[in-house]
Design a protein around this motif. Structure first.
Motif, PDB file in Angstrom:
ATOM      1  N   GLU A 123       0.794  -1.206  -0.086  1.00  0.00           N
ATOM      2  CA  GLU A 123       0.114  -0.055  -0.066  1.00  0.00           C
ATOM      3  C   GLU A 123       0.972   1.158   0.007  1.00  0.00           C
ATOM      4  OE1 GLU A 123      -2.839  -0.078   3.110  1.00  0.00           O
ATOM      5  OE2 GLU A 123      -3.485  -2.331   2.644  1.00  0.00           O
ATOM      6  N   CYS A 124       0.814   2.040  -0.903  1.00  0.00           N
ATOM      7  CA  CYS A 124       1.764   3.106  -1.171  1.00  0.00           C
ATOM      8  C   CYS A 124       1.275   4.222   0.098  1.00  0.00           C
ATOM      9  CB  CYS A 124       1.142   3.762  -2.524  1.00  0.00           C
ATOM     10  SG  CYS A 124       2.488   5.154  -2.968  1.00  0.00           S
ATOM     11  N   GLY A 125       0.241   4.369   0.491  1.00  0.00           N
ATOM     12  CA  GLY A 125       0.100   5.048   1.721  1.00  0.00           C
ATOM     13  C   GLY A 125       0.844   4.924   2.889  1.00  0.00           C
TER      14      GLY A 125
ATOM     15  N   GLY B 152      -1.079   9.531   2.647  1.00  0.00           N
ATOM     16  CA  GLY B 152      -2.331   9.975   1.929  1.00  0.00           C
ATOM     17  C   GLY B 152      -2.755   9.547   0.642  1.00  0.00           C
ATOM     18  N   CYS B 153      -1.732   8.617   0.084  1.00  0.00           N
ATOM     19  CA  CYS B 153      -2.021   7.930  -1.448  1.00  0.00           C
ATOM     20  C   CYS B 153      -2.789   6.636  -1.205  1.00  0.00           C
ATOM     21  CB  CYS B 153      -0.757   7.819  -1.961  1.00  0.00           C
ATOM     22  SG  CYS B 153      -0.862   6.984  -3.672  1.00  0.00           S
ATOM     23  N   SER B 154      -3.733   6.418  -1.749  1.00  0.00           N
ATOM     24  CA  SER B 154      -4.292   5.225  -1.350  1.00  0.00           C
ATOM     25  C   SER B 154      -4.180   4.067  -2.604  1.00  0.00           C
ATOM     26  CB  SER B 154      -5.942   5.554  -1.697  1.00  0.00           C
ATOM     27  OG  SER B 154      -6.354   5.974  -2.991  1.00  0.00           O
ATOM     28  N   TRP B 155      -2.916   4.389  -3.118  1.00  0.00           N
ATOM     29  CA  TRP B 155      -2.944   3.343  -4.477  1.00  0.00           C
ATOM     30  C   TRP B 155      -2.172   2.255  -3.808  1.00  0.00           C
ATOM     31  CZ3 TRP B 155       1.688   0.871  -5.910  1.00  0.00           C
ATOM     32  CH2 TRP B 155       1.477   0.344  -7.089  1.00  0.00           C
ATOM     33  N   HIS B 156      -2.873   0.902  -4.194  1.00  0.00           N
ATOM     34  CA  HIS B 156      -2.108  -0.324  -3.814  1.00  0.00           C
ATOM     35  C   HIS B 156      -1.973  -1.287  -4.880  1.00  0.00           C
ATOM     36  CE1 HIS B 156      -6.036  -2.090  -3.738  1.00  0.00           C
ATOM     37  NE2 HIS B 156      -6.502  -0.879  -3.306  1.00  0.00           N
TER      38      HIS B 156
ATOM     39  N   ASP C   3       7.108   1.745 -10.649  1.00  0.00           N
ATOM     40  CA  ASP C   3       6.416   2.266 -11.844  1.00  0.00           C
ATOM     41  C   ASP C   3       5.435   3.499 -11.133  1.00  0.00           C
ATOM     42  OD1 ASP C   3       6.451   2.269 -14.773  1.00  0.00           O
ATOM     43  OD2 ASP C   3       4.139   1.682 -14.283  1.00  0.00           O
ATOM     44  N   HIS C   4       4.755   3.016 -10.134  1.00  0.00           N
ATOM     45  CA  HIS C   4       3.836   3.876  -9.646  1.00  0.00           C
ATOM     46  C   HIS C   4       4.522   5.394  -9.227  1.00  0.00           C
ATOM     47  CE1 HIS C   4       0.458   5.563  -7.220  1.00  0.00           C
ATOM     48  NE2 HIS C   4       1.297   5.792  -6.013  1.00  0.00           N
ATOM     49  N   LEU C   5       5.516   5.083  -8.352  1.00  0.00           N
ATOM     50  CA  LEU C   5       6.345   6.255  -7.855  1.00  0.00           C
ATOM     51  C   LEU C   5       6.641   7.223  -8.929  1.00  0.00           C
ATOM     52  CD1 LEU C   5       8.447   4.636  -5.096  1.00  0.00           C
ATOM     53  CD2 LEU C   5       6.427   5.985  -4.790  1.00  0.00           C
TER      54      LEU C   5
ATOM     55  N   THR D 252       3.258   8.498 -10.874  1.00  0.00           N
ATOM     56  CA  THR D 252       2.339   9.320 -10.083  1.00  0.00           C
ATOM     57  C   THR D 252       2.844  10.452  -9.097  1.00  0.00           C
ATOM     58  OG1 THR D 252       0.730   7.646  -9.890  1.00  0.00           O
ATOM     59  CG2 THR D 252       0.189   9.011  -8.185  1.00  0.00           C
ATOM     60  N   HIS D 253       3.950  10.058  -8.559  1.00  0.00           N
ATOM     61  CA  HIS D 253       4.688  10.864  -7.514  1.00  0.00           C
ATOM     62  C   HIS D 253       5.860  11.672  -8.183  1.00  0.00           C
ATOM     63  CE1 HIS D 253       2.147   9.553  -4.794  1.00  0.00           C
ATOM     64  NE2 HIS D 253       2.450   8.303  -4.506  1.00  0.00           N
ATOM     65  N   GLY D 254       6.222  11.480  -9.539  1.00  0.00           N
ATOM     66  CA  GLY D 254       7.096  12.073 -10.051  1.00  0.00           C
ATOM     67  C   GLY D 254       8.573  11.967  -9.732  1.00  0.00           C
TER      68      GLY D 254
HETATM   69 ZN   LIG Z   1       1.438   6.619  -4.291  1.00  0.00          ZN
END
Ligand SMILES: [Zn+2]
Length: 64
Positions: free
Chosen positions: A5-7, A12-16, A31-33, A36-38
């Motif tokens: 879970e990225c949170g 605050g991030c709800s991605w998982h 890949d998500h980081l 989504t988070h640059g």
């Molecule tokens: Zn995230």
């Protein structure tokens, strides 16, 4: 099954995500980081932080 879970890393991030292999979970998380988070540069310490937060997920019996 492994789950991340990225949170737990980015408050605050709800991605998982979940996958059978830890390596696949790490790959998706990285890949998500990036997207989504640059985070253009993923440091080894970030990889370690992701791994520390990966949890084993027990298979759930299918409902009904
Ligand atoms: Zn995230």
């Amino acid at each position: 099954m492994k789950t991340f879970e990225c949170g737990t890393l980015v408050p605050g991030c709800s991605w998982h995500t979940r996958a059978d292999e830890e390596a696949e979970v790490v790959r998706r998380a990285v890949d998500h980081l990036r997207t989504t988070h640059g985070e253009e540069v993923i440091r080894q310490s970030t990889i370690e932080h992701i791994k520390e937060r990966i949890r084993e997920e027990k298979p759930q019996p299918l409902a009904r």
